[in-house]
Design an enzyme around this catalytic site. Structure first.
Site, mmCIF file in Angstrom:
data_model
loop_
_atom_site.group_PDB
_atom_site.id
_atom_site.type_symbol
_atom_site.label_atom_id
_atom_site.label_comp_id
_atom_site.label_asym_id
_atom_site.label_seq_id
_atom_site.Cartn_x
_atom_site.Cartn_y
_atom_site.Cartn_z
ATOM 1 N N TYR A 109 40.214 44.777 33.700
ATOM 2 C CA TYR A 109 38.659 44.726 34.505
ATOM 3 C C TYR A 109 38.079 46.272 34.310
ATOM 4 O O TYR A 109 39.101 47.170 34.567
ATOM 5 C CB TYR A 109 38.717 44.453 35.938
ATOM 6 C CG TYR A 109 37.533 44.547 36.473
ATOM 7 C CD1 TYR A 109 36.412 43.659 36.459
ATOM 8 C CD2 TYR A 109 37.161 45.850 37.403
ATOM 9 C CE1 TYR A 109 35.063 43.937 37.182
ATOM 10 C CE2 TYR A 109 35.941 45.962 37.802
ATOM 11 C CZ TYR A 109 34.829 44.962 37.636
ATOM 12 O OH TYR A 109 33.543 45.255 38.355
ATOM 13 N N GLU A 197 29.807 46.921 34.060
ATOM 14 C CA GLU A 197 31.166 46.279 34.232
ATOM 15 C C GLU A 197 31.409 45.747 32.854
ATOM 16 O O GLU A 197 30.781 44.841 32.233
ATOM 17 C CB GLU A 197 30.732 45.205 35.216
ATOM 18 C CG GLU A 197 31.959 44.378 35.701
ATOM 19 C CD GLU A 197 31.595 43.254 36.698
ATOM 20 O OE1 GLU A 197 31.888 43.366 37.732
ATOM 21 O OE2 GLU A 197 31.033 42.248 36.170
#
Ligand code: ADP
Ligand code: MG
Length: 389
Positions: A109, A197
């Site tokens: 992530y 993101e």
């Protein structure tokens, strides 16, 4: 303002982030042609909606033949995809992204947000990326790495390498991850983002890192200077009433109660919603007509609020400074004449020209319920609601 995954990937590709080859399709034939042109043996069909969690809701599917590409596209387009982020009603899928399927070794992530406490862009990263990152953050927050960026220096090389090492990268992948962080940071800063993101950032079987999913959200107040981003706006993904309101210079946000609110100023709107809640009512919306509200603006405000079938009564609460109560009153009377308004309307006017505004409402003959102050207004609108439902 949100944009779609395929748009974010195009943008990040321009900054040097590796993303899978792919294109967006609007129908089955389109999808088949794209898959054929991409070549290979496996493709991913991905629903393009402004919500995450698609993998869990059946909005990301791996196809092993062109027929499967067609089948999944057919199933997704036109359906309402329900994911953990959409609510029970789901989101209508109008297009899908067809891209190469990658063989994944591990998912990471990598995100950036503005941390309002430190007033800095903050990198958030984790070795536990993929579809369960929200759970990891809740149950095991130590596995989430945070690093604030000094705005005077920007995201420094040493910070990127430190984050990459903590994510578990080694060898060449440290440099590769650092480059992706720099690219994401540049995109974030150049485009006035609030969030960027990459999840998953995947270590794929050729040993390189690739962004398999990407999301960006932009500061609405900066869009005036980001024309390229504004062009990516997808009105189909937004509440139609909110879109119409912004076209009329009104700030409107739909909520799920039944008391319509027409107010001037965001602070007064918040106070009005609090007062309604205090008296056990539930606001149906937040509508700020702003300063200098013309009768047309007031008329448009009514039209938008009444498009919501849940609205059973309306509270007009105006504290006129730049505004003038007589203009607002004229707007109210005009709206009553022009529109078929059946719900009770409670009006509280205060401030500039209030002595001219109230008589206009009284002389109109329409059954406005007048209130003296905010508390009185909230009490009356909730009482009117009980009569109306
Ligand atoms: P969401 O976050 O909305 O669930 P993602 O795009 O992250 O959607 O997809 C969910 C999962 O599907 C990813 O975590 C990844 O495992 C897999 N996936 C997505 N795109 C690809 C791709 N191009 N190749 C292989 N797997 C993919
Ligand atoms: Mg994802």
């Amino acid at each position: 303002m949100n944009i779609h995954e395929y748009q974010t990937k195009e943008l990040l590709r321009g900054y040097g982030v590796a993303v899978p080859e792919g294109r967006v399709a609007h129908n089955v034939d389109n999808a088949a042609t794209i898959a054929e042109e991409l070549g290979g043996e496996r493709w991913v069909v991905k629903a393009q909606i402004h919500a995450g969690g698609r993998g869990k809701g059946g909005g990301v599917k791996v196809a092993s033949s062109i027929d499967e590409v067609k089948q999944f596209t057919d199933e997704m387009i036109g359906s309402h995809l329900v994911t953990p982020q959409t609510g029970a009603e789901g989101r209508l899928v109008q297009r899908v992204l067809i891209e190469q399927a990658c063989a994944i070794n591990k998912e990471f992530y990598l995100g950036m947000v503005i941390d309002r406490a430190t007033q800095r862009i903050t990198v958030i990263a984790s070795a536990s990326g993929g579809m369960n990152i929200e759970e990891v953050a809740k149950t095991d927050p130590d596995r989430v790495i945070r690093e604030a960026v000094d705005p005077a220096i920007g995201l420094a090389g040493f910070q990127c390498r430190k984050i990459a090492a903590r994510m578990g990268f080694a060898g060449k992948q440290i440099g590769e991850a650092a480059k992706i962080m720099q690219a994401l940071y540049r995109a974030f800063r150049d485009k006035d983002a609030l969030l960027a993101e990459i999840n998953p950032l995947a270590d794929i079987d050729d040993g390189h890192l690739m962004a398999l999913d990407a999301k960006m959200n932009f500061d609405g107040n900066a869009l005036y200077r980001r024309k390229d981003i504004t062009e990516l706006r997808d009105f189909d993904e937004e509440d139609s009433k909110e879109v119409e309101a912004s076209g009329h210079g009104l700030n409107y946000i739909a909520l799920d109660g039944n008391v319509g609110c027409i107010v001037n100023g965001a602070g007064l709107a918040m106070a009005t919603m609090d007062a309604i809640s205090f008296h056990n009512g539930k606001p149906a919306n937040f509508l700020d007509v702003g300063g200098g509200a013309s009768p047309e603006k007031v008329g448009n405000a009514f039209r938008i609020v009444l498009q919501d079938p849940n609205v059973k009564t309306i509270l007009v609460n105006i504290f006129a400074g730049i505004n003038r109560c007589d203009w607002i009153a004229e707007g109210l009377v005009q709206a009553m004449r022009d529109q078929d308004i059946k719900v009770p309307i409670v009006v509280r006017l205060a401030g500039t020209n209030v002595e001219k505004g109230a008589p206009i409402l009284e002389a109109s003959g329409f059954p406005f319920i007048m209130a003296d102050n905010l508390d009185d207004a909230a009490t009356k609108v909730v009482a009117a609601l009980e009569g109306a439902t």
